[in-house]
Every structure is written in structure tokens, then in C-alpha cells.
Design an enzyme around this catalytic site. Structure first.
Site, PDB file in Angstrom:
ATOM      1  N   GLN A   1     -10.462  -2.389   2.416  1.00 49.47           N
ATOM      2  CA  GLN A   1      -9.964  -3.061   3.625  1.00 49.47           C
ATOM      3  C   GLN A   1      -9.854  -2.115   4.815  1.00 49.47           C
ATOM      4  O   GLN A   1      -9.395  -2.515   5.880  1.00 49.47           O
ATOM      5  CB  GLN A   1      -8.634  -3.771   3.357  1.00 49.47           C
ATOM      6  CG  GLN A   1      -7.437  -2.875   3.124  1.00 49.47           C
ATOM      7  CD  GLN A   1      -6.222  -3.677   2.693  1.00 49.47           C
ATOM      8  OE1 GLN A   1      -6.119  -4.136   1.556  1.00 49.47           O
ATOM      9  NE2 GLN A   1      -5.271  -3.853   3.604  1.00 49.47           N
TER      10      GLN A   1
ATOM     11  N   LEU B   1       8.863  -2.896  11.600  1.00 50.49           N
ATOM     12  CA  LEU B   1       8.636  -1.773  10.680  1.00 50.49           C
ATOM     13  C   LEU B   1       7.207  -1.816  10.146  1.00 50.49           C
ATOM     14  O   LEU B   1       6.670  -2.872   9.849  1.00 50.49           O
ATOM     15  CB  LEU B   1       9.632  -1.828   9.527  1.00 50.49           C
ATOM     16  CG  LEU B   1      11.110  -1.690   9.919  1.00 50.49           C
ATOM     17  CD1 LEU B   1      11.974  -1.526   8.671  1.00 50.49           C
ATOM     18  CD2 LEU B   1      11.347  -0.513  10.856  1.00 50.49           C
TER      19      LEU B   1
ATOM     20  N   HIS C   1       9.068   1.036   3.126  1.00 46.82           N
ATOM     21  CA  HIS C   1      10.145   1.094   4.115  1.00 46.82           C
ATOM     22  C   HIS C   1      11.032  -0.134   3.933  1.00 46.82           C
ATOM     23  O   HIS C   1      10.846  -0.911   2.976  1.00 46.82           O
ATOM     24  CB  HIS C   1       9.568   1.190   5.531  1.00 46.82           C
ATOM     25  CG  HIS C   1       8.531   0.162   5.843  1.00 46.82           C
ATOM     26  ND1 HIS C   1       8.817  -1.190   5.910  1.00 46.82           N
ATOM     27  CD2 HIS C   1       7.190   0.267   6.072  1.00 46.82           C
ATOM     28  CE1 HIS C   1       7.728  -1.851   6.193  1.00 46.82           C
ATOM     29  NE2 HIS C   1       6.705  -1.007   6.281  1.00 46.82           N
TER      30      HIS C   1
ATOM     31  N   HIS D   1       9.456  -3.500   3.146  1.00 44.31           N
ATOM     32  CA  HIS D   1       9.076  -3.737   1.739  1.00 44.31           C
ATOM     33  C   HIS D   1      10.330  -4.015   0.899  1.00 44.31           C
ATOM     34  O   HIS D   1      10.323  -4.854   0.002  1.00 44.31           O
ATOM     35  CB  HIS D   1       8.375  -2.497   1.156  1.00 44.31           C
ATOM     36  CG  HIS D   1       7.092  -2.158   1.841  1.00 44.31           C
ATOM     37  ND1 HIS D   1       6.929  -1.025   2.588  1.00 44.31           N
ATOM     38  CD2 HIS D   1       5.901  -2.800   1.879  1.00 44.31           C
ATOM     39  CE1 HIS D   1       5.697  -0.980   3.063  1.00 44.31           C
ATOM     40  NE2 HIS D   1       5.049  -2.040   2.653  1.00 44.31           N
TER      41      HIS D   1
ATOM     42  N   LYS E   1       4.628 -10.212   9.477  1.00 45.70           N
ATOM     43  CA  LYS E   1       4.073  -9.311  10.492  1.00 45.70           C
ATOM     44  C   LYS E   1       2.543  -9.356  10.468  1.00 45.70           C
ATOM     45  O   LYS E   1       1.898  -9.365  11.497  1.00 45.70           O
ATOM     46  CB  LYS E   1       4.554  -7.878  10.275  1.00 45.70           C
ATOM     47  CG  LYS E   1       4.099  -6.978  11.423  1.00 45.70           C
ATOM     48  CD  LYS E   1       4.853  -5.702  11.469  1.00 45.70           C
ATOM     49  CE  LYS E   1       4.149  -4.595  10.748  1.00 45.70           C
ATOM     50  NZ  LYS E   1       2.815  -4.290  11.284  1.00 45.70           N
ATOM     51  N   ASP E   2       1.981  -9.406   9.266  1.00 43.26           N
ATOM     52  CA  ASP E   2       0.525  -9.562   9.140  1.00 43.26           C
ATOM     53  C   ASP E   2       0.235 -11.062   9.045  1.00 43.26           C
ATOM     54  O   ASP E   2      -0.148 -11.575   7.988  1.00 43.26           O
ATOM     55  CB  ASP E   2       0.034  -8.818   7.895  1.00 43.26           C
ATOM     56  CG  ASP E   2       0.182  -7.323   8.056  1.00 43.26           C
ATOM     57  OD1 ASP E   2      -0.493  -6.740   8.911  1.00 43.26           O
ATOM     58  OD2 ASP E   2       1.009  -6.719   7.337  1.00 43.26           O
TER      59      ASP E   2
ATOM     60  N   MET F   1       0.847  -1.200   0.000  1.00 38.75           N
ATOM     61  CA  MET F   1       0.000   0.000   0.000  1.00 38.75           C
ATOM     62  C   MET F   1       0.884   1.252   0.000  1.00 38.75           C
ATOM     63  O   MET F   1       0.439   2.337   0.372  1.00 38.75           O
ATOM     64  CB  MET F   1      -0.947  -0.009   1.202  1.00 38.75           C
ATOM     65  CG  MET F   1      -1.936  -1.177   1.134  1.00 38.75           C
ATOM     66  SD  MET F   1      -3.475  -0.911   2.017  1.00 38.75           S
ATOM     67  CE  MET F   1      -2.887  -0.646   3.661  1.00 38.75           C
ATOM     68  N   GLY F   2       2.144   1.088  -0.404  1.00 37.82           N
ATOM     69  CA  GLY F   2       3.032   2.239  -0.518  1.00 37.82           C
ATOM     70  C   GLY F   2       3.629   2.667   0.807  1.00 37.82           C
ATOM     71  O   GLY F   2       3.615   1.915   1.770  1.00 37.82           O
TER      72      GLY F   2
HETATM   73  O1  PAF Z   1      -0.302  -5.769   3.695  1.00 41.19           O
HETATM   74  C1  PAF Z   1      -0.659  -4.865   2.901  1.00 41.19           C
HETATM   75  O2  PAF Z   1       0.049  -3.890   2.650  1.00 41.19           O
HETATM   76  C2  PAF Z   1      -2.032  -4.957   2.259  1.00 41.19           C
HETATM   77  O3  PAF Z   1      -2.949  -5.565   3.109  1.00 41.19           O
HETATM   78  C3  PAF Z   1      -2.017  -5.648   0.893  1.00 41.19           C
HETATM   79  C4  PAF Z   1      -1.591  -7.101   1.018  1.00 41.19           C
HETATM   80  C5  PAF Z   1      -1.082  -4.920  -0.047  1.00 41.19           C
HETATM   81  C6  PAF Z   1      -3.424  -5.629   0.278  1.00 41.19           C
HETATM   82  O4  PAF Z   1      -3.895  -4.344   0.134  1.00 41.19           O
END
Ligand code: PAF
Length: 274
Positions: free
Chosen positions: A58, A181, A31, A34, A146-147, A27-28
Site C-alpha cells: 500500500q 493523531l 498511539h 489505536h 480518519k481514513d 501498521m504499528g
Molecule cells: O490504516 C492502517 O493502518 C492500514 O491501512 C491498515 C488498515 C492496517 C492496512 O494496512
């Protein structure tokens, strides 16, 4: 690097690629976490596609959709320097139509922990991830641990819908003090960042207890809650197996310990895989 802002532009750009594709959806506000996903994807694939899309479906009513950090210029530079092949930055209209078909998160796993605190969040997340995976035509797609619940649900979606993509789980990246992060860390001042370390400290306390032979989930959670007193509000501390079933006793090799807490503005999550 080709920047694609519509599905047609993405499809045109994909014609220039041959070989395996690694995909990193984001989602940009990129950091080092990513960056680590992109680096791993680069090692394991011939080409890399990164997407940046702040997915409205979401975010729940009252969450930080409008305020979510957006750093388009910096993100483009980071991807360019990382030699990403295609950066997909679609508009909302490119991704959604008015009368959409919805994907629903599973009734149990999708509505505990994060799903209980943020009901509907996982429906929207799965919906966009399904679209992005289909569009990217990726062989391998990279998600952070992390998620953890998001990752488990994406893996379940890929399995349940027989999708032809490997989901690669990547380690959590932390700053030098131990803070996991997150794009939302920018919401915290220094004092809050110091208190936010209580999340990783609580997980460290759990590790030490487990290494010392304590496996009872309730005992470990109680100790973690003591460490978490520095947070403004603890939402949950949970000990589950890799399929997100609650555990009474830690099972080495099959356990995730999770924590969610508010510190200042952001709601933070962190976890540990045992
Ligand atoms: O983890 C994220 O940044 C978002 O939930 C994802 C997987 C890009 C979906 O929008």
C-alpha cells in the site's frame, strides 16, 4: 498475550479463544487513536486480536515505507497492558507469495481524492485487509474514521465479497489542541505541529459556517482554503456524501468534509462527518 509471527502460530493461538472476536488491524507505532480502537473492541467482544504489519503493497514508489515509524517493543507493551489476547506480527513472507492474486479498488471511488493522489494505494490496502480479516476470523473489525475513504472501501469490499464481518467505524482521536493523531505526526517538529492545526481549524471553520446556515460546498471550501494557508501544500479539500459522491450542497447526516495537506515531511489527512 500470545505473539504470533506466522499464520500457523496465529491459528494455533486462536484455538485458545472462544466467543466473539474483535480485531484491530494496524501498521504499528501505536498511539492513543489505536488504543481507543482496542478499548472499543474490548468492550464489544470476548477476545481481541491486534495485528501490526507495515504493508509494503500500500506504499507507492518514493513513499515512506522504509522510514515508516517502527516501535515493536513499545507496541508489544501497549498491547500487553491493554490485555490483547493475540498480537499478530507477521513477516512479509508470511503474508505474500510471489505470484499473488490481486484485489482492485473500485474504478471511481478508489481513484478519487486519496486514490487520485496515491494511485494503487487502495489496491494494496484492500489486499492486506482482506487477508487480515480472513485470518482473524473476527466478528467485528475496528477502523478509524480518519481514513474515511479507506473505511468506505473496506465496507464496500466486505459487501461486494459477502464477507462475514462487521466493520465498525470509530471516531477520530485528537490531541488536546485538535491535531488528529497519526503515526506520521512524529515526523513533525513543534513549529510544523502548530501549522498542522490548520487542518482541524479549517474543519472547525466549515462546521461554524454550516451551523450558521451556509451549505454551499464551494463557499465552504473557499473559506477552508484560506485557513489552510499555513500548510505547505494543500492537496485537496472535498465535500462528499457518505458514498463519496461530490456534493454541491452539504446534506446534514450524509456528508464528509475532507482535507489533505503537506506540513513539513508528512502528508496529513483529516475529516469531519456532518
Ligand atoms: O490504516 C492502517 O493502518 C492500514 O491501512 C491498515 C488498515 C492496517 C492496512 O494496512
Amino acid at each position: 498475550m500470545i505473539i504470533a509471527r506466522s499464520v500457523a502460530e496465529l491459528q494455533e493461538a486462536q484455538k485458545t479463544l472462544s466467543g466473539t472476536i474483535g480485531f484491530v488491524p494496524t501498521m504499528g507505532a501505536l498511539h492513543k487513536g489505536h488504543h481507543a480502537l482496542i478499548q472499543q473492541a474490548k468492550k464489544e467482544n470476548d477476545h481481541i486480536i491486534v495485528s501490526i504489519f507495515v504493508n509494503p503493497t500500500q506504499f507507492l514508489e518514493g513513499e515512506d515505507l522504509d522510514a515508516y515509524p517502527r516501535k515493536e517493543e513499545a507496541d508489544i507493551k501497549i498491547c500487553d497492558l491493554a490485555k490483547v489476547d493475540i498480537l499478530f506480527m507477521p513477516t512479509i513472507d508470511a503474508m505474500y507469495e510471489e505470484d499473488e492474486l490481486y484485489i482492485a479498488a473500485p474504478a471511481r471511488r478508489g481513484y478519487i481524492l486519496e486514490g487520485e493522489k496515491r494511485p494503487g494505494h487502495f489496491d494494496g490496502m484492500l489486499q492486506i485487509v482482506m487477508k487480515l480479516l480472513n485470518l482473524s476470523k473476527a466478528n467485528n473489525a475496528y477502523f478509524g474514521k480518519k481514513d474515511a475513504q479507506q473505511l468506505a472501501l473496506i465496507m464496500q469490499m466486505v459487501k461486494n465479497y459477502f464477507m462475514d464481518v462487521n466493520i465498525i467505524a470509530c471516531d477520530i482521536v485528537r490531541d488536546d489542541k485538535g491535531l488528529a493523531l497519526s503515526s506520521r505526526n512524529v515526523y513533525m517538529n513543534e513549529e510544523e505541529k502548530a501549522r498542522a492545526l490548520s487542518l482541524s481549524r479549517a474543519l472547525k471553520r466549515a462546521t461554524n459556517m454550516i451551523m450558521g446556515g451556509e451549505l454551499h460546498a464551494e463557499v465552504i471550501k473557499e473559506e477552508m482554503l484560506k485557513v489552510l494557508q499555513e500548510a505547505d501544500k494543500v492537496e485537496y479539500v472535498a465535500i462528499v456524501d457518505r458514498a463519496f459522491n461530490p456534493l454541491d450542497k452539504v446534506e446534514i447526516g450524509n456528508t464528509i468534509i475532507l482535507v489533505a495537506a503537506w506540513v513539513g515531511k508528512p502528508r496529513l489527512i483529516d475529516n469531519l462527518w456532518i
